[in-house]
Design a protein around this motif. Structure first.
Motif, PDB file in Angstrom:
ATOM      1  N   ILE A   1       0.850  -1.195   0.000  1.00  0.00           N
ATOM      2  CA  ILE A   1       0.000   0.000   0.000  1.00  0.00           C
ATOM      3  C   ILE A   1       0.879   1.236   0.000  1.00  0.00           C
ATOM      4  O   ILE A   1       2.078   1.160   0.279  1.00  0.00           O
TER       5      ILE A   1
ATOM      6  N   HIS B   1      -3.450   5.197  -0.791  1.00  0.00           N
ATOM      7  CA  HIS B   1      -4.510   4.184  -0.737  1.00  0.00           C
ATOM      8  C   HIS B   1      -5.288   4.309   0.565  1.00  0.00           C
ATOM      9  O   HIS B   1      -6.512   4.142   0.592  1.00  0.00           O
TER      10      HIS B   1
ATOM     11  N   ALA C   1      -4.287  -3.162  -3.066  1.00  0.00           N
ATOM     12  CA  ALA C   1      -4.275  -1.758  -3.479  1.00  0.00           C
ATOM     13  C   ALA C   1      -5.066  -1.570  -4.775  1.00  0.00           C
ATOM     14  O   ALA C   1      -5.702  -0.535  -4.979  1.00  0.00           O
TER      15      ALA C   1
ATOM     16  N   GLU D   1      -7.935   1.147  -5.870  1.00  0.00           N
ATOM     17  CA  GLU D   1      -7.837   2.012  -7.057  1.00  0.00           C
ATOM     18  C   GLU D   1      -9.026   1.830  -7.988  1.00  0.00           C
ATOM     19  O   GLU D   1      -9.493   2.790  -8.599  1.00  0.00           O
TER      20      GLU D   1
END
Lengths: 152, 394
Positions: free
Chosen positions: B159, B163, B314, B318
């Motif tokens: 990460i 994030h 992550a 996103e």
């Protein structure tokens, strides 16, 4: 909306916490400038701080050994907001795997210029770095009798 | 062996920094009364009560279940208190479900309570959950420990702080749609990134508020559902799992595990998935409510819950997979970043999950939610409970 009442009270309790013989060997070791761990003779794990048994394989066949004095910083944080009872901020805590140990331990990291450096810079310099144990000249038999400093 | 077990009534209080208008038994009464109303029951119909709360140091009263018994109608009932730190509410729900699923009782009430607002200097309290012998002087508490976990996640490249900002903003926005929610913060990721740093990399807006509140649920056997509630939507308990990890963070790695893996959540979830017959959680779950009081812990949970490969959490952030409008919403209720009455929180996620599969969540309802996972975490991210709830029995 009326005023609401409160009744104030507080706790102020003292304790005498038992250390045990394994923990006492660890704290005694710190007063002498060494870090003592427990090596399990059944599974080979080397735990610091030491206990009289191995909590991984549940054997009580352990031998006390020295670990360190150097190690690797696996994780670190810099505390910038204090709270009741905390040391003055900023201060750094590191999770360090000492040479010879199979478990890591947490202690303060003393870093020059900590107040003047950006946290991101500090952390990128520290995480993954080699550190050594430094010991207090006036030990009190507590884990804070030692701390970590960068090597070199 | 686990007999059919279902949630037929739930109740929550409105969460806030301090409910000055009610005594502690009265706060518990609010949640209990709602749960009983929905279950069309009175206290006399309940056979046993499971009570959850975390360190009573917050309320400053030992044995809070003894003190608040009036608020959950506990006289003449078997009662037991569960305390697994911040997982207490979730562990209490599991215990209540096991009491019914094992056949010991047909109708059980589970309640959970915390009044973090009673202790003005709550942060100092967290230093008293650490080893007073060998950790004395380190002022280790939950936030510095969680920061070390975040540090490890960052060191491993899993990460970035950005994030964490996105997850925190996601949960704050979801919380605004929850009428019971404590915080109502209209913020985005850049507001989170600009908030003050507490303990690197954790900023103020990555962290949970301190809340007062209580929750309750009525859990009954499949037989009771057939006789008392024909045709009424209920939430079936499909799978349960629990696991503890070591006290020391430094012992949670090795044997292929990393501290960042949150392996005890993985262990707990594996047991729940096995019981529920879930082989592909990413495809089979419709949403998750979990106890991640700090943003980095939620991201770690995506991997621990088997929703993606290690290191890929992550990407879920996103791609907004876990946002309220996404394919697998996490914390549609706003989660602990919106309301965190610590010992009650685990039961709140259980209740929210039960409400989701019964279609009762109003503005924060996940469309078509039929299978939800509720999870609680306590201690220094040490104790975990996982429960899978489903809209249908089979």
């Amino acid at each position: 909306m009326g005023d609401f009442r409160y009744v104030i009270s507080n706790w102020n309790l003292e304790y005498r916490h038992t250390v045990g013989s394994a923990g006492s060997r660890f704290l005694d070791g710190l007063t002498k400038g060494v870090v003592i761990a427990a090596r399990c003779n059944r599974c080979g794990r080397v735990d610091v701080p030491p206990q009289s048994f191995c909590d991984f394989c549940f054997s009580d066949d352990v031998t006390f050994v020295e670990v360190g004095p150097e190690g690797l910083v696996e994780a670190a944080t810099v505390v910038t907001e204090g709270f009741e009872g905390s040391p003055p901020v900023p201060y750094i805590l590191g999770l360090v795997l000492l040479d010879g140990a199979t478990s890591s331990l947490i202690n303060f990291v003393r870093f020059p210029d900590v107040t003047t450096k950006e946290a991101d810079d500090l952390m990128s310099q520290l995480i993954g770095a080699r550190v050594k144990c430094a010991f207090s000249a006036s030990p009190q038999g507590l884990i804070t009798d030692f701390w970590f400093e960068l090597v070199g | 062996m686990f007999n059919p077990t279902a949630v037929v009534g739930t109740g929550q209080t409105k969460y806030s920094s301090h409910r000055a208008d009610v005594s502690t038994p009265e706060l518990l009464f609010e949640a209990t009364r709602k749960a009983l109303d929905e279950a069309e029951m009175e206290p006399v119909d309940i056979e046993a009560v499971v009570f959850g709360s975390a360190p009573e140091v917050f309320e400053g009263v030992h044995e809070p279940d003894k003190w608040t018994v009036a608020g959950f109608g506990g006289t003449d009932k078997a009662t037991v208190r569960i305390h697994t730190g911040g997982a207490a509410g979730g562990s209490a729900a599991l215990e209540a479900a096991r009491l019914v699923g094992s056949g010991a009782y047909d109708r059980v009430l589970v309640v959970a309570l915390q009044r973090v607002g009673e202790a003005p200097k709550a942060q100092g309290i967290f230093t008293r959950i650490t080893d007073p012998v060998l950790d004395k002087g380190l002022s280790l508490n939950v936030i510095s420990s969680v920061a070390l976990i975040a540090s490890r996640q960052i060191a491993l490249g899993r990460i970035t702080p950005q994030h964490m900002d996105l997850v925190a903003a996601k949960n704050r926005q979801a919380g605004r749609l929850n009428p019971n929610g404590h915080l109502d913060l209209d913020i985005d990721a850049s507001d989170v990134a600009a908030s003050r740093m507490i303990c690197w990399p954790i900023r103020l807006l990555h962290a949970c508020p301190r809340s007062d509140g209580a929750a309750a649920a009525v859990i009954v056997s499949g037989e009771e559902v057939r006789h008392r509630y024909p045709g009424k939507p209920v939430a079936w308990v499909k799978g349960l799992g629990a696991a503890a990890d070591t006290y020391r963070l430094g012992k949670r790695a090795g044997d292929g595990w990393e501290l960042a893996d949150v392996r005890a959540l993985y262990w707990a979830a594996a047991k729940a998935y096995e019981q529920a017959g879930i082989g592909d959680p990413r495809a089979e779950l419709d949403g998750v409510e979990l106890q991640a009081p700090f943003a980095n812990l939620e991201i770690a949970s995506y991997e621990a819950l088997g929703l993606c490969e290690r290191g890929a959490a992550a990407t879920l952030v996103e791609e907004e997979v876990t946002s309220l409008g996404g394919p697998l919403p996490f914390c549609a209720s706003g989660g602990p970043m919106t309301s965190n009455p610590i010992g009650a929180s685990g039961l709140i996620w259980f209740v929210e999950a039960a409400d989701q599969v019964r279609g009762l969540c109003g503005d924060h309802q996940i469309d078509g939610a039929r299978t939800m996972l509720a999870s609680a975490a306590g201690g220094i991210h040490q104790f975990f409970s996982v429960c899978i709830l489903g809209a249908s029995q089979n």
